[in-house]
Scaffold this motif. Structure first.
Motif, mmCIF file in Angstrom:
data_model
loop_
_atom_site.group_PDB
_atom_site.id
_atom_site.type_symbol
_atom_site.label_atom_id
_atom_site.label_comp_id
_atom_site.label_asym_id
_atom_site.label_seq_id
_atom_site.Cartn_x
_atom_site.Cartn_y
_atom_site.Cartn_z
ATOM 1 N N ASN A 99 0.822 -1.217 0.000
ATOM 2 C CA ASN A 99 0.000 0.000 0.000
ATOM 3 C C ASN A 99 0.853 1.263 0.000
ATOM 4 N N GLY A 100 1.918 1.262 -0.772
ATOM 5 C CA GLY A 100 2.781 2.427 -0.883
ATOM 6 C C GLY A 100 3.810 2.568 0.224
ATOM 7 N N GLU A 101 3.748 1.729 1.239
ATOM 8 C CA GLU A 101 4.710 1.775 2.349
ATOM 9 C C GLU A 101 5.884 0.842 2.042
ATOM 10 N N VAL A 102 7.096 1.338 2.258
ATOM 11 C CA VAL A 102 8.291 0.529 2.003
ATOM 12 C C VAL A 102 8.428 -0.522 3.101
ATOM 13 N N ILE A 103 8.452 -1.781 2.693
ATOM 14 C CA ILE A 103 8.671 -2.894 3.619
ATOM 15 C C ILE A 103 10.159 -3.210 3.678
ATOM 16 N N PHE A 104 10.790 -3.206 2.498
ATOM 17 C CA PHE A 104 12.231 -3.445 2.417
ATOM 18 C C PHE A 104 12.766 -2.747 1.174
ATOM 19 N N SER A 105 13.976 -2.197 1.265
ATOM 20 C CA SER A 105 14.620 -1.545 0.138
ATOM 21 C C SER A 105 16.083 -1.983 0.064
ATOM 22 N N VAL A 115 13.545 -14.146 4.200
ATOM 23 C CA VAL A 115 12.096 -14.368 4.146
ATOM 24 C C VAL A 115 11.403 -13.909 5.427
ATOM 25 N N PRO A 116 11.892 -14.272 6.629
ATOM 26 C CA PRO A 116 11.209 -13.799 7.836
ATOM 27 C C PRO A 116 11.142 -12.264 7.923
ATOM 28 N N GLU A 117 12.155 -11.585 7.423
ATOM 29 C CA GLU A 117 12.169 -10.127 7.439
ATOM 30 C C GLU A 117 11.043 -9.559 6.569
ATOM 31 N N ILE A 118 10.856 -10.140 5.392
ATOM 32 C CA ILE A 118 9.774 -9.700 4.511
ATOM 33 C C ILE A 118 8.422 -9.990 5.143
ATOM 34 N N MET A 119 8.269 -11.195 5.683
ATOM 35 C CA MET A 119 6.988 -11.595 6.261
ATOM 36 C C MET A 119 6.628 -10.730 7.469
ATOM 37 N N SER A 120 7.597 -10.448 8.345
ATOM 38 C CA SER A 120 7.295 -9.620 9.524
ATOM 39 C C SER A 120 7.003 -8.180 9.104
ATOM 40 N N GLY A 121 7.694 -7.681 8.103
ATOM 41 C CA GLY A 121 7.421 -6.338 7.598
ATOM 42 C C GLY A 121 6.029 -6.231 7.002
#
Length: 149
Positions: A99-105, A115-121
């Protein structure tokens, strides 16, 4: 299992959309210049003698060398030109948004996520989005109730 499949399986209704991150306008322009240079090298390989004679200039030695080995010169220009062009257009980006919010860059952190970093974000962003939606819904209901009285 791929990350996109894991996300779609863990969060039904969420669709993963992959796209290319756009290169900078400068890199796009430089890539085009490299393309013109490649075509110029191929043209000089086949027509260099005529081009320089028409311009009234002596043919440079490197053009004579290119004409002596037409196949190698053309292949070298083509491969080197394509390699340079592709490297200019490669951003190396791996950006994850919800939704336009950066989860990871990857551009900001200079590394790939696990993978856990993406999922928790994603989990955090989805909870924040749900809380905001609930807050807005409550405000809308309060506004409707205020209009009735």
């Amino acid at each position: 299992m791929q990350v996109s499949q894991l996300i779609e399986q863990s969060y039904p209704g969420v669709t993963v959309v992959g796209s290319n991150y756009p290169p900078s306008p400068l890199n796009v322009a430089l890539s085009k210049v490299v393309g013109f240079g490649t075509m110029g090298a191929v043209g000089a390989t086949f027509f260099g003698e005529k081009i320089f004679a028409t311009l009234g200039m002596p043919r440079p030695e490197f053009v004579a060398s290119m004409q002596a080995n037409k196949m190698g010169s053309c292949m070298g220009a083509w491969f080197v030109g394509n390699m340079l062009s592709q490297n200019l257009l490669n951003t190396g980006a791996f950006e994850v948004y919800y939704n336009g919010e950066v989860i990871f860059s990857k551009l900001q952190q200079a590394r790939l996520p696990n993978v856990p970093e993406i999922m928790s974000g994603l989990d955090g962003a989805m909870k924040a989005s749900a809380a905001m939606s609930e807050h807005l819904r409550q405000e809308a209901l309060e506004g409707e109730v205020g209009d009735v009285f």
